[in-house]
Write a protein that holds these residues in place. Structure first.
Motif, short mmCIF file in Angstrom:
data_model
loop_
_atom_site.label_atom_id
_atom_site.label_comp_id
_atom_site.label_asym_id
_atom_site.label_seq_id
_atom_site.Cartn_x
_atom_site.Cartn_y
_atom_site.Cartn_z
N MET A 348 46.37 48.54 53.09
CA MET A 348 45.19 49.28 52.65
C MET A 348 45.56 50.46 51.76
SD MET A 348 42.40 49.44 55.78
CE MET A 348 41.60 50.88 55.06
N LEU A 349 46.64 51.16 52.10
CA LEU A 349 47.11 52.26 51.27
C LEU A 349 47.57 51.72 49.92
CD1 LEU A 349 47.98 55.23 50.84
CD2 LEU A 349 50.17 54.64 51.92
N ALA A 350 48.30 50.61 49.95
CA ALA A 350 48.78 50.00 48.72
C ALA A 350 47.62 49.59 47.82
CB ALA A 350 49.65 48.77 49.05
N GLU A 351 46.57 49.06 48.41
CA GLU A 351 45.41 48.62 47.62
C GLU A 351 44.72 49.79 46.92
OE1 GLU A 351 41.17 46.20 48.13
OE2 GLU A 351 42.60 46.24 49.79
N VAL A 352 44.57 50.91 47.64
CA VAL A 352 43.96 52.10 47.04
C VAL A 352 44.77 52.56 45.84
CG1 VAL A 352 43.41 54.54 47.43
CG2 VAL A 352 42.84 52.84 49.17
N MET A 353 46.10 52.62 45.99
CA MET A 353 46.98 53.04 44.89
C MET A 353 46.93 52.05 43.74
SD MET A 353 48.18 55.91 45.87
CE MET A 353 47.69 56.70 47.41
N ALA A 354 46.91 50.76 44.08
CA ALA A 354 46.89 49.71 43.06
C ALA A 354 45.63 49.76 42.21
CB ALA A 354 47.03 48.35 43.73
N LYS A 355 44.49 49.98 42.85
CA LYS A 355 43.22 50.05 42.11
C LYS A 355 43.22 51.20 41.13
CE LYS A 355 40.14 47.77 45.43
NZ LYS A 355 39.08 47.95 46.46
N GLU A 356 43.81 52.32 41.53
CA GLU A 356 43.88 53.47 40.64
C GLU A 356 44.85 53.20 39.49
OE1 GLU A 356 42.34 57.06 39.48
OE2 GLU A 356 41.76 55.91 41.26
N LEU A 357 45.99 52.61 39.82
CA LEU A 357 47.00 52.33 38.79
C LEU A 357 46.47 51.31 37.78
CD1 LEU A 357 49.86 52.84 37.80
CD2 LEU A 357 50.67 51.05 39.35
N LYS A 358 45.64 50.42 38.25
CA LYS A 358 45.09 49.36 37.38
C LYS A 358 44.37 49.95 36.16
CE LYS A 358 42.73 44.93 38.03
NZ LYS A 358 41.87 44.15 38.94
N LYS A 359 43.70 51.07 36.35
CA LYS A 359 42.97 51.71 35.24
C LYS A 359 43.92 52.10 34.10
CE LYS A 359 39.88 53.95 38.61
NZ LYS A 359 39.47 55.27 39.16
N TYR A 360 45.10 52.57 34.47
CA TYR A 360 46.06 53.02 33.47
C TYR A 360 46.73 51.85 32.77
CZ TYR A 360 45.45 57.58 35.64
OH TYR A 360 44.92 58.74 36.12
N VAL A 361 47.04 50.81 33.55
CA VAL A 361 47.75 49.67 32.99
C VAL A 361 46.82 48.87 32.07
CG1 VAL A 361 49.04 47.58 33.52
CG2 VAL A 361 49.27 49.58 34.99
N GLU A 362 45.56 48.71 32.46
CA GLU A 362 44.63 47.92 31.64
C GLU A 362 44.43 48.53 30.26
OE1 GLU A 362 41.70 45.65 34.82
OE2 GLU A 362 41.23 47.72 34.26
N GLU A 363 44.54 49.84 30.17
CA GLU A 363 44.41 50.51 28.87
C GLU A 363 45.53 50.12 27.92
OE1 GLU A 363 44.34 54.66 29.58
OE2 GLU A 363 42.39 54.63 30.62
N GLU A 364 46.68 49.74 28.49
CA GLU A 364 47.86 49.44 27.67
C GLU A 364 47.97 47.97 27.31
OE1 GLU A 364 49.82 51.86 26.56
OE2 GLU A 364 48.50 53.30 27.55
N ILE A 365 47.17 47.11 27.97
CA ILE A 365 47.30 45.65 27.73
C ILE A 365 46.41 45.22 26.56
CG2 ILE A 365 46.86 43.38 28.73
CD1 ILE A 365 47.69 44.43 31.41
#
Length: 365
Positions: A348-365
């Motif tokens: 659950m902690l990993a998922e919260v971090m992953a969802k936030e990180l996704k915003k940054y990575v999607e901008e670069e793809i």
């Protein structure tokens, strides 16, 4: 567009489960523990290999947008001697060399809080050396000590997380959703809220049991994705363990044990104090303390069930780590099983971090 992830030091896949739930695509993983690898395959997929990360050819690791994982933490643990010159302590530098080679858009590095004070033989702080090394290969870093309980995990588990993003962009950690008081945010999820729907313990390690009742809390509903409960067998206890467990009250510890106990360690703790969670019993209305790799013992942490006179089961430890009830542990030994559970990042902690990180990575793809 799929965001590909490479997972290092994967263990049983707590981080990976969280990233998978957030929509990431795990394409490659590695761990040197065969029990962990077998468990990972049973729950996540066959894309993991069992090998020594120091011996593999980095060129054989596929390119990925994100790299996740934290080197084994024993060398930095506050409970250990923090010998950062040993082989396990050196693994952090291997992690950096792999990041340098793969050049992901971002990485997430997780470790124990002892990393913040660990030093090498020259007296240099490991965390500073790590940050400098990551910056030297082009990453902007954000570092924070996170408490899993702040994000809805029924466990007070503090860990250091370093997130690196390629270039100038800076990652922001997600805001807490829960707190101690419940004022302004949701109240911490308690062990009672997390575990109360589970059945009575069973005596067959390979057996299963029906749930005790319908789920009553949001957390229970989230965990329940199967018809029957497994990994919920009775923990073995010595006569001394039973004596200890019978006397410790909820929220109590070794101070509750009668002074005639046949244990010099307990008598010493009673005289000198310290290690306040040792021989502890969980409080029903609060999160647990950190689930460690020895939750099958009363003397290493707060592992006594909040209501029954026994230690917690593997399933209860998994629940407190936020693993879904479909998760199974494949291990050739009991301690191997406990290592997988206690070393894991709460999904659950990993998922919260992953969802936030996704915003940054999607901008670069």
């Amino acid at each position: 567009m799929a965001i590909d992830v490479v997972s290092l030091f994967s263990g049983g896949g707590g981080l990976d489960l969280g990233f998978k739930s957030a929509g990431f695509n795990i394409i490659w993983a590695i761990d040197n523990n065969q029990n962990a690898v077998n468990t990972y395959k049973a729950n996540i997929g066959d894309h993991i290999i069992c090998d020594d990360i120091n011996k593999i050819d980095v060129n054989n690791i596929p390119h990925a947008d994100v790299v996740i994982g934290g080197p084994p933490c024993q060398s930095f643990s506050l409970a250990g001697n923090r010998h950062v010159e040993d082989d396990r302590g050196q693994l952090v530098w291997r992690y950096i060399s792999i990041i340098k080679e793969i050049k992901p858009k971002a990485f997430l590095f997780e470790n124990v809080t002892g990393l913040l004070s660990a030093k090498n033989g020259k007296g240099e702080k490991i965390i500073d050396l790590l940050k400098n090394a990551f910056r030297d290969i082009g990453y902007t870093l954000t570092t924070q000590v996170v408490n899993a309980a702040d994000y809805g995990v029924p466990q007070r588990r503090k860990r250091v997380i370093i997130v690196g993003v390629k270039g100038e962009s800076r990652f922001s950690f997600p805001k807490a959703t829960h707190n101690e008081s419940g004022v302004g945010l949701k109240k911490y999820v308690s062990v009672e809220e997390a575990l109360d729907d589970l059945p009575k313990v069973i005596y067959d390690e390979n057996g299963s049991a029906d749930y005790l009742e319908m789920p009553k809390t949001e957390y229970q509903k989230r965990m329940r994705n199967v018809e029957k409960v497994t990994e919920h067998f009775m923990p073995q206890m010595s006569e001394l363990d039973k004596y200890i467990v019978e006397h410790v009250k909820p929220g109590g510890n070794y101070m509750d044990i009668p002074p005639d106990v046949k244990s010099s360690r307990i008598r010493r703790l009673q005289r000198e104090g310290g290690h306040t969670t040792c021989y502890g019993r969980m409080k029903p209305d609060e999160p647990s303390y950190t689930i460690n790799t020895y939750f099958n013992r009363p003397n290493v942490g707060c592992n006594i069930h909040y209501r029954e006179d026994r230690l917690i089961t593997v399933r209860e430890a998994l629940r407190l780590q936020s693993f879904p009830d479909s998760y199974v542990v494949v291990s050739s030994s009991k301690q191997g099983r406990n290592l997988i559970v206690g070393n894991a990042v709460p999904p659950m902690l990993a998922e919260v971090m992953a969802k936030e990180l996704k915003k940054y990575v999607e901008e670069e793809i």
